[in-house]
Enzyme design. Structure first.
Site, PDB file in Angstrom:
ATOM      1  N   VAL A 231       0.858  -1.187   0.000  1.00  0.00           N
ATOM      2  CA  VAL A 231       0.000   0.000   0.000  1.00  0.00           C
ATOM      3  C   VAL A 231       0.893   1.236   0.000  1.00  0.00           C
ATOM      4  CG1 VAL A 231      -1.807   1.250   1.220  1.00  0.00           C
ATOM      5  CG2 VAL A 231      -1.794  -1.252   1.232  1.00  0.00           C
ATOM      6  N   ASP A 232       0.790   2.055  -1.054  1.00  0.00           N
ATOM      7  CA  ASP A 232       1.680   3.202  -1.207  1.00  0.00           C
ATOM      8  C   ASP A 232       0.893   4.413  -1.686  1.00  0.00           C
ATOM      9  OD1 ASP A 232       3.716   4.948  -1.546  1.00  0.00           O
ATOM     10  OD2 ASP A 232       4.787   3.819  -3.083  1.00  0.00           O
ATOM     11  N   SER A 233       0.541   5.298  -0.745  1.00  0.00           N
ATOM     12  CA  SER A 233      -0.215   6.498  -1.102  1.00  0.00           C
ATOM     13  C   SER A 233       0.659   7.516  -1.819  1.00  0.00           C
ATOM     14  CB  SER A 233      -0.820   7.136   0.155  1.00  0.00           C
ATOM     15  OG  SER A 233       0.208   7.526   1.053  1.00  0.00           O
TER      16      SER A 233
END
Length: 408
Positions: free
Chosen positions: A213-215
């Protein structure tokens, strides 16, 4: 400064002495504390006997250091063999040294306060590791002593010597850095620990995998090998090939426009960029995080999806395959903070009227006002990648691109 004295009968004595005190005066203090005559005392520092006329500062004794005291020839011989140190700081007899410390609860308590890392190793069974940390501590003490000597020399330096003043300035700066580091060790030790990135369990086209998960990445990315494993490579639209530029750059092989992903027990539609990046498997980027109203809840350590209808826990480090632990760096290199997708000349994409004419994003970018159009549309709240794509669809027509974005 305070130094710790360990006697031959394992008595621990802490004395507050001046760093310029002589060894003879130290022995006089010990005579009062231990009732052992000064003449019968033999003091050892780093495994070597220290003489009466020497000063503690000259020997390198500093605050918190340990000095051994033995009385009588036979005791001296036994203690030296058990508690002596080699010139590199390692113990002459590491097993005896370890056992000696373990048998003294008071000394171990002091050690846990002053050097918890050494205390833990003393309680362990790895003598090689014990020797390594003893050498390291010896090297650190020597470096500290060298710095203090340099500082003392600078105090008496010529105030009109430009080079000396530069060294004084550097010494002051380094002292501030060291104090800042010590404060961080005391009040924020977790800052020095390795931070594990955020992974969750997902299913892509019914194939389970660990999603990063990489915003900070604008687009959701899947590697070619992972897309093949998930049975999605047959849906690859190569008209959207190009270059993904982040920290580094990777080749975009194309786009998979829609495929089902399962988060928790709920299925969601998802689109991917397919990258030729064997070291990065699956990255869940900002486009899908926003589309599915995701929240990264670090207090509860969960990813909430659909405004909170689903909550899946972030994985612990032990649950993340080791091959993925280096994925974070490669994912950043592949993260699409600036993607240039090139539409092929064959066919047209499925867009509203006024679709692409087949020109590449490179030719659009060459226009002097293209970046100004991108900036203007981004300020309206749209993602940069979506704005660039919309402008490509409409050959740089700002009004049509805006209408398309608002309509989407």
């Amino acid at each position: 400064m305070k130094i710790t004295i360990m006697t031959a009968d394992e008595q621990i004595i802490t004395l507050d002495v001046d760093r310029d005190e002589t060894v003879e005066n130290l022995k006089a203090l010990l005579e009062v504390e231990t009732q052992v005559p000064l003449q019968q005392q033999q003091l050892l520092y780093n495994g070597k006997e220290i003489r009466n006329a020497e000063k503690l500062s000259g020997l390198g004794v500093s605050d918190g250091d340990l000095v051994m005291m033995v009385a009588g020839v036979s005791q001296s011989s036994a203690s030296t063999s058990a508690m002596g140190f080699n010139p590199d700081g390692s113990a002459v007899n590491p097993s005896a040294f370890q056992q000696h410390l373990r048998n003294d609860s008071n000394l171990m308590a002091k050690l846990f306060q002053s050097d918890p890392e050494l205390a833990q190793i003393v309680l362990g069974n790895d003598l090689n590791k014990l020797q390594e940390i003893l050498r390291l501590r010896h090297k650190q003490r020597a470096e500290l002593l060298r710095r203090k000597d340099e500082e003392m020399a600078l105090l008496y330096a010529d105030p009109f010597d430009v080079e000396a003043q530069k060294k004084i300035e550097e010494a002051i700066r380094q002292k501030s850095i060291d104090e800042n580091w010590e404060a961080a060790i005391e009040h924020n030790p977790e800052a020095f620990a390795r931070v594990v990135m955020l992974y969750v369990d997902m299913e892509v086209n019914s194939v389970p995998l660990k999603a990063f998960v990489d915003s900070g990445a604008q687009s959701t990315i899947i590697s070619k090998s992972c897309a093949e494993r998930c049975g999605l490579l047959r849906l690859l639209d190569t008209r959207y090939r190009g270059i993904a530029r982040g920290v580094g750059q990777s080749e975009i092989l194309g786009r998979i426009h829609v495929a089902p992903i399962k988060i928790g027990s709920v299925f969601y539609p998802c689109s991917f960029l397919v990258l030729d990046s064997p070291n990065m498997e699956f990255l869940f980027g900002l486009d899908m995080l926003r589309k599915h109203q995701c929240m990264i809840d670090l207090k509860e350590n969960v990813l909430r999806v659909g405004g909170g209808e689903v909550a899946v826990p972030f994985l612990h480090e032990k649950d993340i395959p080791s091959r993925l632990l280096d994925e974070e760096r490669h994912a950043k290199e592949a993260s699409v903070s600036d993607a240039q997708e090139t539409l092929g000349s064959k066919g047209k994409s499925n867009t509203p009227t006024g679709g692409p004419s087949g020109r590449s994003s490179q030719s659009l970018s060459e226009g002097t006002n293209f970046e100004a159009k991108v900036t203007k549309l981004v300020e309206l709240g749209f993602g940069r990648a979506a704005v660039i794509q919309a402008l490509k669809f409409f050959d740089g027509n700002e009004e049509q691109a805006a209408a398309y974005l608002f309509g989407g």
